[in-house]
Scaffold this motif. Structure first.
Motif, PDB file in Angstrom:
ATOM      1  N   ASP A 139       0.831  -1.198   0.000  1.00 54.34           N
ATOM      2  CA  ASP A 139       0.000   0.000   0.000  1.00 54.34           C
ATOM      3  C   ASP A 139       0.869   1.252   0.000  1.00 54.34           C
ATOM      4  O   ASP A 139       2.031   1.217   0.394  1.00 54.34           O
ATOM      5  CB  ASP A 139      -0.952   0.027   1.197  1.00 54.34           C
ATOM      6  CG  ASP A 139      -0.239   0.213   2.518  1.00 54.34           C
ATOM      7  OD1 ASP A 139       0.374   1.269   2.728  1.00 54.34           O
ATOM      8  OD2 ASP A 139      -0.300  -0.706   3.344  1.00 54.34           O
ATOM      9  N   HIS A 140       0.281   2.302  -0.492  1.00 60.60           N
ATOM     10  CA  HIS A 140       0.910   3.619  -0.499  1.00 60.60           C
ATOM     11  C   HIS A 140      -0.165   4.623  -0.130  1.00 60.60           C
ATOM     12  O   HIS A 140      -1.225   4.658  -0.769  1.00 60.60           O
ATOM     13  CB  HIS A 140       1.479   3.927  -1.894  1.00 60.60           C
ATOM     14  CG  HIS A 140       1.906   5.342  -2.074  1.00 60.60           C
ATOM     15  ND1 HIS A 140       3.080   5.845  -1.559  1.00 60.60           N
ATOM     16  CD2 HIS A 140       1.304   6.387  -2.723  1.00 60.60           C
ATOM     17  CE1 HIS A 140       3.185   7.129  -1.879  1.00 60.60           C
ATOM     18  NE2 HIS A 140       2.120   7.479  -2.576  1.00 60.60           N
ATOM     19  N   VAL A 141       0.065   5.410   0.903  1.00 66.74           N
ATOM     20  CA  VAL A 141      -0.868   6.460   1.291  1.00 66.74           C
ATOM     21  C   VAL A 141      -0.684   7.622   0.323  1.00 66.74           C
ATOM     22  O   VAL A 141       0.424   8.137   0.170  1.00 66.74           O
ATOM     23  CB  VAL A 141      -0.618   6.924   2.743  1.00 66.74           C
ATOM     24  CG1 VAL A 141      -1.555   8.068   3.111  1.00 66.74           C
ATOM     25  CG2 VAL A 141      -0.764   5.760   3.712  1.00 66.74           C
ATOM     26  N   ILE A 142      -1.766   8.026  -0.336  1.00 69.57           N
ATOM     27  CA  ILE A 142      -1.712   9.144  -1.281  1.00 69.57           C
ATOM     28  C   ILE A 142      -1.566  10.426  -0.473  1.00 69.57           C
ATOM     29  O   ILE A 142      -2.374  10.718   0.410  1.00 69.57           O
ATOM     30  CB  ILE A 142      -2.983   9.194  -2.161  1.00 69.57           C
ATOM     31  CG1 ILE A 142      -3.210   7.863  -2.876  1.00 69.57           C
ATOM     32  CG2 ILE A 142      -2.915  10.356  -3.135  1.00 69.57           C
ATOM     33  CD1 ILE A 142      -2.165   7.464  -3.864  1.00 69.57           C
ATOM     34  N   ARG A 143      -0.517  11.202  -0.777  1.00 67.64           N
ATOM     35  CA  ARG A 143      -0.180  12.376   0.035  1.00 67.64           C
ATOM     36  C   ARG A 143      -0.885  13.663  -0.410  1.00 67.64           C
ATOM     37  O   ARG A 143      -1.156  14.528   0.397  1.00 67.64           O
ATOM     38  CB  ARG A 143       1.332  12.638  -0.001  1.00 67.64           C
ATOM     39  CG  ARG A 143       2.234  11.471   0.368  1.00 67.64           C
ATOM     40  CD  ARG A 143       1.979  10.957   1.776  1.00 67.64           C
ATOM     41  NE  ARG A 143       3.087  10.242   2.372  1.00 67.64           N
ATOM     42  CZ  ARG A 143       3.393   8.981   2.164  1.00 67.64           C
ATOM     43  NH1 ARG A 143       2.721   8.273   1.299  1.00 67.64           N
ATOM     44  NH2 ARG A 143       4.378   8.409   2.811  1.00 67.64           N
TER      45      ARG A 143
END
Length: 166
Positions: A141-145
């Motif tokens: 996962d990657h948290v959208i900044r």
């Protein structure tokens, strides 16, 4: 003999149940290419097309159903590749979207977050129909900044089939 502990893949200071957008990648076990085929066109301007295989059709169906199943999660964009799926999820809980500050030592249970529940439910529904588990146990996962990050992920998902054949 002791087993090596795995490095955590989640941001420790971030609550994955917070409002926000998340880029998720779910891979098949041993990266088996059983979800789709990438078809290359014969013309100069032809874009690669995705032909879903049996497992990919089931995954596609459950992604679409989960989009309707959750009131607070939406699948904004996704692609079913031969051995993985990319999803761009939005979580809207009606609560503040402010991440937990990193200087405060809090225990956040990200295993029970909205994102983790979504991925777990998706895998469970698919596996039930498959009659077997085809997924790796973990996911990326990657948290959208910010908006720019969101737009870059959208382009990445759209262009993923073309990158596959390069």
């Amino acid at each position: 003999m002791s087993l090596q502990s795995r490095k955590g893949t989640r941001l420790k200071e971030y609550n994955y149940s917070e409002n926000g957008a998340y880029f998720i990648t779910i891979c098949t076990h041993n990266r088996k290419q059983i979800l789709s085929n990438i078809i290359v066109g014969t013309g100069v301007l032809d874009c690669p097309k995705i032909k879903l295989l049996k497992y990919g059709e089931i995954a596609d169906k459950h992604i679409k159903q989960l989009n309707d199943f959750y009131d607070n999660i939406s699948v904004d964009k996704y692609v079913v590749m031969p051995d993985h799926i990319h999803l761009l999820l939005s979580v809207q809980n009606g609560q503040s979207g402010t991440p937990v500050p990193t200087n405060i030592d809090l225990k956040i249970d990200n295993k029970n977050s909205q994102v983790a529940k979504f991925v777990s439910t998706f895998k469970r529904f698919c596996n039930k129909e498959y009659g077997e588990n085809i997924w790796q146990s973990r996911y990326y996962d990657h948290v959208i900044r910010n908006k720019n990050d969101y737009n870059e992920i959208c382009v990445y998902i759209e262009n993923n089939p073309a990158r596959w054949i390069m």
